[in-house]
Scaffold this motif. Structure first.
Motif, mmCIF file in Angstrom:
data_model
loop_
_atom_site.group_PDB
_atom_site.id
_atom_site.type_symbol
_atom_site.label_atom_id
_atom_site.label_comp_id
_atom_site.label_asym_id
_atom_site.label_seq_id
_atom_site.Cartn_x
_atom_site.Cartn_y
_atom_site.Cartn_z
ATOM 1 N N VAL A 1 -6.442 -8.710 10.485
ATOM 2 C CA VAL A 1 -6.854 -9.909 9.750
ATOM 3 C C VAL A 1 -5.934 -11.078 10.106
ATOM 4 C CG1 VAL A 1 -7.034 -10.958 7.443
ATOM 5 C CG2 VAL A 1 -7.912 -8.646 7.844
ATOM 6 N N VAL A 2 -4.635 -10.811 10.162
ATOM 7 C CA VAL A 2 -3.673 -11.866 10.504
ATOM 8 C C VAL A 2 -3.908 -12.340 11.934
ATOM 9 C CG1 VAL A 2 -1.221 -12.374 10.874
ATOM 10 C CG2 VAL A 2 -1.938 -11.109 8.837
ATOM 11 N N ALA A 3 -4.125 -11.402 12.845
ATOM 12 C CA ALA A 3 -4.330 -11.765 14.255
ATOM 13 C C ALA A 3 -5.624 -12.556 14.443
ATOM 14 C CB ALA A 3 -4.351 -10.506 15.115
ATOM 15 N N GLU A 4 -6.680 -12.185 13.738
ATOM 16 C CA GLU A 4 -7.975 -12.867 13.869
ATOM 17 C C GLU A 4 -8.008 -14.181 13.091
ATOM 18 O OE1 GLU A 4 -10.723 -11.949 15.685
ATOM 19 O OE2 GLU A 4 -9.514 -10.327 16.527
ATOM 20 N N ARG A 5 -7.106 -14.322 12.121
ATOM 21 C CA ARG A 5 -7.038 -15.518 11.275
ATOM 22 C C ARG A 5 -8.340 -15.786 10.528
ATOM 23 N NH1 ARG A 5 -3.299 -19.650 11.871
ATOM 24 N NH2 ARG A 5 -1.427 -18.902 12.847
ATOM 25 N N CYS A 6 -8.973 -14.730 10.089
ATOM 26 C CA CYS A 6 -10.176 -14.862 9.279
ATOM 27 C C CYS A 6 -10.361 -13.580 8.487
ATOM 28 C CB CYS A 6 -11.396 -15.165 10.140
ATOM 29 S SG CYS A 6 -11.863 -13.840 11.247
ATOM 30 N N PRO A 7 -11.143 -13.640 7.410
ATOM 31 C CA PRO A 7 -11.371 -12.427 6.627
ATOM 32 C C PRO A 7 -12.197 -11.409 7.412
ATOM 33 C CG PRO A 7 -12.425 -14.345 5.592
ATOM 34 C CD PRO A 7 -11.789 -14.804 6.855
ATOM 35 N N LEU A 8 -11.826 -10.181 7.283
ATOM 36 C CA LEU A 8 -12.559 -9.080 7.907
ATOM 37 C C LEU A 8 -12.837 -8.043 6.847
ATOM 38 C CD1 LEU A 8 -10.388 -8.686 11.143
ATOM 39 C CD2 LEU A 8 -12.584 -9.853 10.970
ATOM 40 N N GLY A 9 -13.910 -7.300 6.999
ATOM 41 C CA GLY A 9 -14.239 -6.243 6.040
ATOM 42 C C GLY A 9 -13.918 -4.876 6.632
ATOM 43 N N PHE A 10 -13.313 -4.025 5.820
ATOM 44 C CA PHE A 10 -12.974 -2.679 6.253
ATOM 45 C C PHE A 10 -13.353 -1.717 5.135
ATOM 46 C CE2 PHE A 10 -9.789 -5.458 8.196
ATOM 47 C CZ PHE A 10 -9.950 -5.158 9.536
ATOM 48 N N ASP A 11 -13.740 -0.525 5.498
ATOM 49 C CA ASP A 11 -13.965 0.519 4.518
ATOM 50 C C ASP A 11 -12.626 1.249 4.350
ATOM 51 O OD1 ASP A 11 -14.935 2.392 2.783
ATOM 52 O OD2 ASP A 11 -16.046 3.519 4.285
ATOM 53 N N GLU A 12 -11.939 0.932 3.276
ATOM 54 C CA GLU A 12 -10.602 1.515 3.071
ATOM 55 C C GLU A 12 -10.620 2.515 1.932
ATOM 56 O OE1 GLU A 12 -8.101 -1.949 2.600
ATOM 57 O OE2 GLU A 12 -7.915 -2.179 4.746
ATOM 58 N N GLN A 13 -11.657 3.314 1.857
ATOM 59 C CA GLN A 13 -11.753 4.344 0.819
ATOM 60 C C GLN A 13 -10.731 5.431 1.019
ATOM 61 O OE1 GLN A 13 -13.644 4.223 -1.840
ATOM 62 N NE2 GLN A 13 -14.660 2.338 -1.254
ATOM 63 N N LEU B 1 -2.496 -1.617 9.463
ATOM 64 C CA LEU B 1 -3.058 -1.999 10.772
ATOM 65 C C LEU B 1 -4.271 -2.910 10.586
ATOM 66 C CD1 LEU B 1 -2.731 1.355 12.766
ATOM 67 C CD2 LEU B 1 -1.400 -0.750 13.083
ATOM 68 N N ASN B 2 -5.094 -2.610 9.586
ATOM 69 C CA ASN B 2 -6.226 -3.491 9.280
ATOM 70 C C ASN B 2 -5.737 -4.874 8.840
ATOM 71 O OD1 ASN B 2 -8.080 -1.483 9.866
ATOM 72 N ND2 ASN B 2 -8.318 -0.858 7.735
ATOM 73 N N ASP B 3 -4.682 -4.892 8.030
ATOM 74 C CA ASP B 3 -4.099 -6.173 7.596
ATOM 75 C C ASP B 3 -3.618 -6.977 8.800
ATOM 76 O OD1 ASP B 3 -4.570 -5.414 4.974
ATOM 77 O OD2 ASP B 3 -2.468 -4.909 4.562
ATOM 78 N N ASP C 1 0.825 -1.210 0.000
ATOM 79 C CA ASP C 1 0.000 0.000 0.000
ATOM 80 C C ASP C 1 0.858 1.257 0.000
ATOM 81 O OD1 ASP C 1 -2.736 -1.095 0.136
ATOM 82 O OD2 ASP C 1 -2.015 -1.972 2.011
ATOM 83 N N LEU C 2 2.049 1.183 0.576
ATOM 84 C CA LEU C 2 2.952 2.345 0.591
ATOM 85 C C LEU C 2 3.346 2.783 -0.814
ATOM 86 C CD1 LEU C 2 5.297 1.470 3.588
ATOM 87 C CD2 LEU C 2 3.773 3.458 3.409
ATOM 88 N N ASP C 3 3.271 1.875 -1.765
ATOM 89 C CA ASP C 3 3.606 2.216 -3.147
ATOM 90 C C ASP C 3 2.495 3.018 -3.826
ATOM 91 O OD1 ASP C 3 6.157 0.809 -3.329
ATOM 92 O OD2 ASP C 3 4.972 -1.039 -3.239
ATOM 93 N N PHE C 4 1.291 3.042 -3.242
ATOM 94 C CA PHE C 4 0.157 3.672 -3.906
ATOM 95 C C PHE C 4 -0.565 4.724 -3.061
ATOM 96 C CE2 PHE C 4 0.421 -0.797 -5.353
ATOM 97 C CZ PHE C 4 0.819 -0.560 -6.654
ATOM 98 N N LEU C 5 -0.475 4.606 -1.763
ATOM 99 C CA LEU C 5 -1.241 5.476 -0.869
ATOM 100 C C LEU C 5 -0.322 6.428 -0.109
ATOM 101 C CD1 LEU C 5 -3.596 2.791 0.732
ATOM 102 C CD2 LEU C 5 -4.166 4.392 -1.112
ATOM 103 N N ARG D 1 1.394 7.912 3.072
ATOM 104 C CA ARG D 1 1.937 7.126 4.184
ATOM 105 C C ARG D 1 0.914 6.910 5.298
ATOM 106 N NH1 ARG D 1 6.045 4.771 6.059
ATOM 107 N NH2 ARG D 1 6.753 4.833 8.193
ATOM 108 N N GLU D 2 0.216 7.953 5.709
ATOM 109 C CA GLU D 2 -0.747 7.842 6.815
ATOM 110 C C GLU D 2 -1.852 6.837 6.483
ATOM 111 O OE1 GLU D 2 -4.111 10.832 8.332
ATOM 112 O OE2 GLU D 2 -2.079 11.592 8.696
ATOM 113 N N ARG D 3 -2.344 6.897 5.260
ATOM 114 C CA ARG D 3 -3.415 5.979 4.836
ATOM 115 C C ARG D 3 -2.879 4.548 4.721
ATOM 116 N NH1 ARG D 3 -7.527 4.593 6.044
ATOM 117 N NH2 ARG D 3 -8.710 3.339 4.630
ATOM 118 N N ALA D 4 -1.663 4.418 4.198
ATOM 119 C CA ALA D 4 -1.051 3.095 4.036
ATOM 120 C C ALA D 4 -0.816 2.440 5.397
ATOM 121 C CB ALA D 4 0.261 3.213 3.269
ATOM 122 N N VAL D 5 -0.434 3.231 6.394
ATOM 123 C CA VAL D 5 -0.219 2.690 7.747
ATOM 124 C C VAL D 5 -1.546 2.212 8.324
ATOM 125 C CG1 VAL D 5 0.427 3.322 10.116
ATOM 126 C CG2 VAL D 5 1.886 3.995 8.199
#
Length: 186
Positions: free
Chosen positions: A174-186, A169-171, A155-159, A161-165
């Motif tokens: 997902v790793v911590a929960e070990r399941c898919p989660l939905g986020f509004d990343e507009q 954090l959302n990613d 994401d740092l390549d496209f967004l 820095r603040e948005r990419a960070v």
């Protein structure tokens, strides 16, 4: 010594024939694997071994000054020749199986991509470093890049820095929960 010479000569004949067969099997692997150089070198080495054995046979047939072959050494050469033929004959099925596995994996990849491309939301897969591995058409479109230019990037390549960070954090969630989660990343 007459029986010993006949036995040695028979062993040399069998060994020579098997080495020629192993060379042919190695050449056949060019077609199966589509990798020419390695099999040509191996076939060449096997062919040279067989030619060397043929020189011994020609000397025996002519009754020349070639020393009588040693039964123990020739028996060992025969075992080596049998092992060469056995290994060459078993490589082709293994290479076919690998090729079929690669074809099946490519087919699965195409099917997965087709499913993703027909999903109406942005869907992507990243590795633990946050690099895009797979995405549907909505993700690269959101970044204004092609799918090929998205793979391996973060994401740092496209967004900014603040948005990419924030996305990272959302990613991590997902790793911590070990399941898919939905986020509004507009």
């Amino acid at each position: 010594t007459g029986v010993g010479e006949v036995m040695s000569t028979t062993i040399v004949v069998l060994s020579t024939g098997l080495q020629y067969l192993a060379a042919l099997l190695a050449l056949r692997l060019i077609i199966v694997s589509r990798h020419r150089a390695a099999w040509v070198f191996l076939a060449g080495a096997l062919l040279l071994m067989a030619v060397r054995r043929s020189v011994t046979l020609i000397g025996i047939a002519r009754g020349g000054s070639v020393a009588s072959p040693d039964v123990t050494a020739e028996s060992l050469a025969l075992v080596i020749s049998v092992l060469l033929v056995a290994s060459m004959s078993r490589i082709a099925p293994m290479l076919r199986e690998l090729s079929q596995s690669a074809d099946a994996a490519a087919k699965n990849q195409r099917q997965l991509q087709a499913i993703l491309d027909h999903t109406p939301q942005a869907v992507y897969v990243k590795n633990l470093a946050g690099q895009f591995l797979l995405a549907n058409k909505y993700v690269p479109n959101a970044f204004g890049v092609s799918l090929a230019n998205l793979t391996g990037k973060t994401d740092l390549d496209f967004l900014p820095r603040e948005r990419a960070v924030a996305v990272r954090l959302n990613d991590d969630k997902v790793v911590a929960e070990r399941c898919p989660l939905g986020f509004d990343e507009q």
